[in-house]
Design a protein around this motif. Sequence first.
Motif, PDB file in Angstrom:
ATOM      1  N   GLU A  76       3.965  18.517 -15.832  1.00  0.00           N
ATOM      2  CA  GLU A  76       4.051  17.310 -15.008  1.00  0.00           C
ATOM      3  C   GLU A  76       2.932  16.330 -15.374  1.00  0.00           C
ATOM      4  O   GLU A  76       1.948  16.710 -16.005  1.00  0.00           O
ATOM      5  N   THR A  77       3.100  15.102 -14.918  1.00  0.00           N
ATOM      6  CA  THR A  77       2.050  14.113 -15.151  1.00  0.00           C
ATOM      7  C   THR A  77       0.903  14.343 -14.162  1.00  0.00           C
ATOM      8  O   THR A  77       1.083  14.985 -13.118  1.00  0.00           O
ATOM      9  N   VAL A  78      -0.238  13.811 -14.520  1.00  0.00           N
ATOM     10  CA  VAL A  78      -1.453  13.990 -13.721  1.00  0.00           C
ATOM     11  C   VAL A  78      -1.880  12.632 -13.165  1.00  0.00           C
ATOM     12  O   VAL A  78      -1.802  11.607 -13.851  1.00  0.00           O
ATOM     13  N   ASN A 102      -1.974   8.627 -17.832  1.00  0.00           N
ATOM     14  CA  ASN A 102      -2.815   7.676 -18.566  1.00  0.00           C
ATOM     15  C   ASN A 102      -2.517   6.212 -18.254  1.00  0.00           C
ATOM     16  O   ASN A 102      -2.854   5.324 -19.036  1.00  0.00           O
ATOM     17  N   GLN A 103      -1.898   5.946 -17.112  1.00  0.00           N
ATOM     18  CA  GLN A 103      -1.572   4.572 -16.759  1.00  0.00           C
ATOM     19  C   GLN A 103      -2.538   4.041 -15.700  1.00  0.00           C
ATOM     20  O   GLN A 103      -2.775   4.691 -14.687  1.00  0.00           O
ATOM     21  N   ARG A 104      -3.059   2.860 -15.957  1.00  0.00           N
ATOM     22  CA  ARG A 104      -3.962   2.241 -14.987  1.00  0.00           C
ATOM     23  C   ARG A 104      -3.186   1.280 -14.103  1.00  0.00           C
ATOM     24  O   ARG A 104      -2.564   0.341 -14.599  1.00  0.00           O
ATOM     25  N   SER A 109      -9.958   5.771 -18.115  1.00  0.00           N
ATOM     26  CA  SER A 109      -8.798   6.194 -18.902  1.00  0.00           C
ATOM     27  C   SER A 109      -8.515   7.658 -18.645  1.00  0.00           C
ATOM     28  O   SER A 109      -9.415   8.438 -18.288  1.00  0.00           O
ATOM     29  N   GLY A 110      -7.246   8.030 -18.809  1.00  0.00           N
ATOM     30  CA  GLY A 110      -6.838   9.404 -18.589  1.00  0.00           C
ATOM     31  C   GLY A 110      -6.112   9.958 -19.792  1.00  0.00           C
ATOM     32  O   GLY A 110      -5.498   9.209 -20.560  1.00  0.00           O
ATOM     33  N   SER A 111      -6.188  11.274 -19.941  1.00  0.00           N
ATOM     34  CA  SER A 111      -5.494  11.939 -21.040  1.00  0.00           C
ATOM     35  C   SER A 111      -5.146  13.352 -20.619  1.00  0.00           C
ATOM     36  O   SER A 111      -5.621  13.858 -19.592  1.00  0.00           O
ATOM     37  N   LYS A 112      -4.307  13.982 -21.445  1.00  0.00           N
ATOM     38  CA  LYS A 112      -3.891  15.355 -21.152  1.00  0.00           C
ATOM     39  C   LYS A 112      -3.640  16.079 -22.455  1.00  0.00           C
ATOM     40  O   LYS A 112      -3.154  15.503 -23.429  1.00  0.00           O
ATOM     41  N   SER A 113      -3.978  17.361 -22.464  1.00  0.00           N
ATOM     42  CA  SER A 113      -3.668  18.215 -23.599  1.00  0.00           C
ATOM     43  C   SER A 113      -3.323  19.596 -23.061  1.00  0.00           C
ATOM     44  O   SER A 113      -4.172  20.257 -22.442  1.00  0.00           O
ATOM     45  N   ALA A 169      -6.340  18.200 -18.226  1.00  0.00           N
ATOM     46  CA  ALA A 169      -6.366  16.742 -18.227  1.00  0.00           C
ATOM     47  C   ALA A 169      -7.807  16.276 -18.104  1.00  0.00           C
ATOM     48  O   ALA A 169      -8.694  17.046 -17.690  1.00  0.00           O
ATOM     49  N   SER A 170      -8.028  15.039 -18.481  1.00  0.00           N
ATOM     50  CA  SER A 170      -9.378  14.482 -18.402  1.00  0.00           C
ATOM     51  C   SER A 170      -9.349  13.046 -17.927  1.00  0.00           C
ATOM     52  O   SER A 170      -8.420  12.297 -18.245  1.00  0.00           O
ATOM     53  N   LEU A 171     -10.379  12.703 -17.199  1.00  0.00           N
ATOM     54  CA  LEU A 171     -10.634  11.321 -16.813  1.00  0.00           C
ATOM     55  C   LEU A 171     -11.915  10.893 -17.507  1.00  0.00           C
ATOM     56  O   LEU A 171     -12.925  11.593 -17.428  1.00  0.00           O
ATOM     57  N   ALA A 172     -11.857   9.793 -18.222  1.00  0.00           N
ATOM     58  CA  ALA A 172     -13.045   9.274 -18.895  1.00  0.00           C
ATOM     59  C   ALA A 172     -13.455   7.958 -18.256  1.00  0.00           C
ATOM     60  O   ALA A 172     -12.589   7.127 -17.932  1.00  0.00           O
TER      61      ALA A 172
END
Lengths: 110, 119
Positions: free
Chosen positions: A32-34, A53-55, A64-68, A72-75
């Motif tokens: 799922e999305t985060v 990853n959508q603002r 910014s957001g990402s996932k692997s 997931a990560s928030l930068a």
Amino acid sequence: QSVLTQPPSVSGTPGQRVTISCSGSSSNIGSETVNWYQQLPGAAPKLLISATNQRPSGVPDRFSGSKSGTSASLAIRGLQSGDEADYYCAAWDETLNALLFGGGTKLTVL
Amino acid sequence: QVQLVQSGAEEKKPGASVNISCKASGYSFTSFYIHWVRQAPGQGLEWMGIMNPSSGRPIFSQKFQARLTMTRDTPTTTVYLGLTTLTSEDTAIYYCARSRAKYSASDYWGQGTLVTVSS
């Protein structure tokens, strides 16, 4: 305890870049999305990042957001004192049929 | 503009029940789900359940399944949360928040309702 795991705290100095991790499993982050929320002291949570990853409109591109895989990560780059807050990740879990929140990460700007 | 306005603070005795309202405005009421999330003092966010205002069908967190109700009144665009058999551990701020789907982000939140359970 939360099924999504976040570090309890992170810190940085003004102008620095920090990241906040969120670890889950194949039934939530893995499929799922985060979403990420920022909660300033005494305020309701505010949506910071949607769909991984959508603002949303009005959120600075410093965030910014990402996932692997199942993490997931928030930068946050160009850290500012106003970024001091609690940050929560969230994802739907398709096995539990429930929304999961991370335990929250307190960001301190030194 | 989109608004979710919640009812005021509540003080309850242990064993009592509480009902909290969340009035939605500024958007199509039946097009968005409503989540209920609570936050105990000094603690993180805890999801309680979600209501589909179109069908009236809720999904509850297993933790609250036995003592939680969620209803909606479409003409007044209001969603209600009911929690029974309160204990001191239910002392928290309760938030409603809307999302396009159950797995989507919550883009608008209510202001929160403080429920204090104390003898």
